[in-house]
Design a protein around this motif. Structure first.
Motif, PDB file in Angstrom:
ATOM      1  N   THR A  57     -37.055  13.802 -32.760  1.00 34.57           N
ATOM      2  CA  THR A  57     -36.370  14.571 -31.712  1.00 34.57           C
ATOM      3  C   THR A  57     -34.945  14.827 -32.195  1.00 34.57           C
ATOM      4  O   THR A  57     -34.311  13.918 -32.717  1.00 34.57           O
ATOM      5  CB  THR A  57     -36.349  13.748 -30.403  1.00 34.57           C
ATOM      6  OG1 THR A  57     -37.681  13.649 -29.925  1.00 34.57           O
ATOM      7  CG2 THR A  57     -35.500  14.405 -29.343  1.00 34.57           C
ATOM      8  N   PHE A  64     -33.890  19.176 -26.519  1.00 35.37           N
ATOM      9  CA  PHE A  64     -34.305  18.151 -27.476  1.00 35.37           C
ATOM     10  C   PHE A  64     -35.642  18.549 -28.086  1.00 35.37           C
ATOM     11  O   PHE A  64     -36.698  18.020 -27.692  1.00 35.37           O
ATOM     12  CB  PHE A  64     -34.429  16.798 -26.782  1.00 35.37           C
ATOM     13  CG  PHE A  64     -33.149  16.297 -26.177  1.00 35.37           C
ATOM     14  CD1 PHE A  64     -32.057  16.006 -26.969  1.00 35.37           C
ATOM     15  CD2 PHE A  64     -33.038  16.122 -24.808  1.00 35.37           C
ATOM     16  CE1 PHE A  64     -30.878  15.531 -26.414  1.00 35.37           C
ATOM     17  CE2 PHE A  64     -31.862  15.655 -24.238  1.00 35.37           C
ATOM     18  CZ  PHE A  64     -30.774  15.361 -25.047  1.00 35.37           C
ATOM     19  N   PRO A  65     -35.631  19.489 -29.055  1.00 35.05           N
ATOM     20  CA  PRO A  65     -36.892  19.840 -29.706  1.00 35.05           C
ATOM     21  C   PRO A  65     -37.482  18.623 -30.400  1.00 35.05           C
ATOM     22  O   PRO A  65     -36.754  17.756 -30.898  1.00 35.05           O
ATOM     23  CB  PRO A  65     -36.472  20.897 -30.736  1.00 35.05           C
ATOM     24  CG  PRO A  65     -35.124  21.343 -30.334  1.00 35.05           C
ATOM     25  CD  PRO A  65     -34.494  20.199 -29.619  1.00 35.05           C
ATOM     26  N   THR A  66     -38.819  18.584 -30.424  1.00 36.73           N
ATOM     27  CA  THR A  66     -39.524  17.421 -30.978  1.00 36.73           C
ATOM     28  C   THR A  66     -40.619  17.938 -31.907  1.00 36.73           C
ATOM     29  O   THR A  66     -41.547  18.611 -31.449  1.00 36.73           O
ATOM     30  CB  THR A  66     -40.087  16.578 -29.817  1.00 36.73           C
ATOM     31  OG1 THR A  66     -38.961  16.147 -29.032  1.00 36.73           O
ATOM     32  CG2 THR A  66     -40.851  15.376 -30.311  1.00 36.73           C
ATOM     33  N   ARG A  67     -40.457  17.685 -33.203  1.00 35.38           N
ATOM     34  CA  ARG A  67     -41.349  18.298 -34.192  1.00 35.38           C
ATOM     35  C   ARG A  67     -41.615  17.319 -35.325  1.00 35.38           C
ATOM     36  O   ARG A  67     -40.988  16.267 -35.428  1.00 35.38           O
ATOM     37  CB  ARG A  67     -40.697  19.571 -34.748  1.00 35.38           C
ATOM     38  CG  ARG A  67     -40.091  20.470 -33.655  1.00 35.38           C
ATOM     39  CD  ARG A  67     -39.724  21.823 -34.200  1.00 35.38           C
ATOM     40  NE  ARG A  67     -38.865  22.579 -33.293  1.00 35.38           N
ATOM     41  CZ  ARG A  67     -39.274  23.222 -32.206  1.00 35.38           C
ATOM     42  NH1 ARG A  67     -40.544  23.187 -31.860  1.00 35.38           N
ATOM     43  NH2 ARG A  67     -38.418  23.892 -31.457  1.00 35.38           N
TER      44      ARG A  67
ATOM     45  N   ILE B 124     -36.816  15.963 -20.613  1.00 37.30           N
ATOM     46  CA  ILE B 124     -37.854  16.831 -21.164  1.00 37.30           C
ATOM     47  C   ILE B 124     -37.624  17.008 -22.663  1.00 37.30           C
ATOM     48  O   ILE B 124     -36.543  17.424 -23.083  1.00 37.30           O
ATOM     49  CB  ILE B 124     -37.825  18.227 -20.501  1.00 37.30           C
ATOM     50  CG1 ILE B 124     -37.871  18.123 -18.964  1.00 37.30           C
ATOM     51  CG2 ILE B 124     -38.944  19.106 -21.044  1.00 37.30           C
ATOM     52  CD1 ILE B 124     -39.174  17.670 -18.403  1.00 37.30           C
ATOM     53  N   LEU B 125     -38.631  16.686 -23.456  1.00 30.96           N
ATOM     54  CA  LEU B 125     -38.576  16.984 -24.887  1.00 30.96           C
ATOM     55  C   LEU B 125     -39.255  18.328 -25.098  1.00 30.96           C
ATOM     56  O   LEU B 125     -40.362  18.557 -24.610  1.00 30.96           O
ATOM     57  CB  LEU B 125     -39.287  15.909 -25.703  1.00 30.96           C
ATOM     58  CG  LEU B 125     -38.759  14.490 -25.563  1.00 30.96           C
ATOM     59  CD1 LEU B 125     -39.447  13.581 -26.562  1.00 30.96           C
ATOM     60  CD2 LEU B 125     -37.255  14.435 -25.767  1.00 30.96           C
ATOM     61  N   SER B 126     -38.584  19.179 -25.844  1.00 33.51           N
ATOM     62  CA  SER B 126     -39.057  20.546 -25.950  1.00 33.51           C
ATOM     63  C   SER B 126     -40.048  20.717 -27.102  1.00 33.51           C
ATOM     64  O   SER B 126     -39.746  20.392 -28.246  1.00 33.51           O
ATOM     65  CB  SER B 126     -37.856  21.465 -26.154  1.00 33.51           C
ATOM     66  OG  SER B 126     -38.295  22.735 -26.473  1.00 33.51           O
TER      67      SER B 126
END
Lengths: 152, 128
Positions: A57, A64-67, B124-126
């Motif tokens: 994250t 908070f992009p999570t990849r 919220i995690l995007s």
């Protein structure tokens, strides 16, 4: 300090420090491993401890992009999405906040050391490499040059 | 009265000399001005008596101690009401005491202030 900045810092503290904080995943990009509405546990992480295949994250504006980590460069990560193998993102080390440790769906928790998690990781990385093997080096070069221009 | 941070309930971060605090139990979050942040850092280093803090600040800024004392007392009361600090046994506090030092202060005095910014919500995690 304005309210927006305080809110942003408070959210980061909530994500990384608050025990049992309620963190929810939103979006389709990491399906099937992470799906809309999944509860997600994120731990703080040092850059040196991140390995390819981790799901991280990071901070991007107020989100908070999570990849998934596809490659680790000198001062940034290349990230991919399990469900969108042709799409990738960059995250400077300075913006990385934490690593996903587990997800809970319908009361069942899956940890990152579970074989199912490992299987999804291998599949996602394989698909990403297949889809981007030609275009990624070109795009990376463009992105690095753009960063260099912006830093001058 | 001597106080310490309720460390098991609170997390904080300082940005440009101003602190943001979150309280896990109440889910509230707050910000502090410069003076409030200085007091918070002092509390983070060691339990503190409100009287000691007001003495040091009054001496450093050459202020009337009775006035500063009231402001500091009110500030400590607000922190306590928000669950961010709690009173502590005097002898324990003395054993853990770290000298208060005003030498690093580089700001004009304003009474320390705690501002409630809001309540924490589901994060919220995007994945978009």
């Amino acid at each position: 300090m304005n309210r927006e900045t305080a809110t942003s810092i408070a959210k980061e503290l909530q994500l990384l420090k608050a025990p049992n904080t309620d963190v929810m995943f939103h979006g389709l990009s990491m399906e099937p491993l992470l799906a809309e509405g999944d509860r997600v546990q994120v731990d703080p992480v040092e850059i040196k401890d991140i390995v390819i295949g981790d799901i991280i994250t990071y901070r991007l504006d107020d989100k908070f992009p999570t990849r998934r980590v596809a490659e680790i460069k000198l001062d940034y990560l290349i990230l991919c999405c399990d469900n969108w193998p042709t799409v990738y993102f960059h995250a400077p080390f300075t913006e990385v906040l934490g690593r996903v440790r587990a997800r809970t769906r319908d009361g069942v928790t899956l940890n990152c050391d579970d074989p199912e998690w490992e299987k999804r990781k291998r599949l996602a990385l394989r698909n990403f490499r297949l889809e981007t093997s030609e275009i990624l080096p070109v795009r990376m070069k463009e992105w690095v040059l753009k960063r260099l221009r912006n830093s001058k | 009265m001597t106080y310490q941070i309720t460390a098991d309930q609170v997390a904080s971060r300082i940005l440009d000399g101003e602190a943001v605090l979150i309280h896990y139990g109440s889910s509230e979050y707050f910000s502090l001005n410069r003076a409030g942040t200085w007091v918070w850092e002092a509390l983070d280093a060691s339990p503190r008596a409100d009287g000691d803090v007001s003495k040091v600040l009054s001496a450093h800024f050459q202020l009337d101690e009775s006035e500063t004392g009231g402001q500091i007392q009110a500030f400590f009361r607000e922190l306590e009401e928000a669950g961010l600090i709690s009173s502590v046994d005097q002898s324990q506090a003395e054993a853990a005491a770290v000298q208060l030092d005003a030498s690093g202060i580089d700001w004009e005095y304003d009474p320390p202030q705690l501002t409630k910014c809001g309540d924490l919500e589901t994060l919220i995690l995007s994945g978009e």
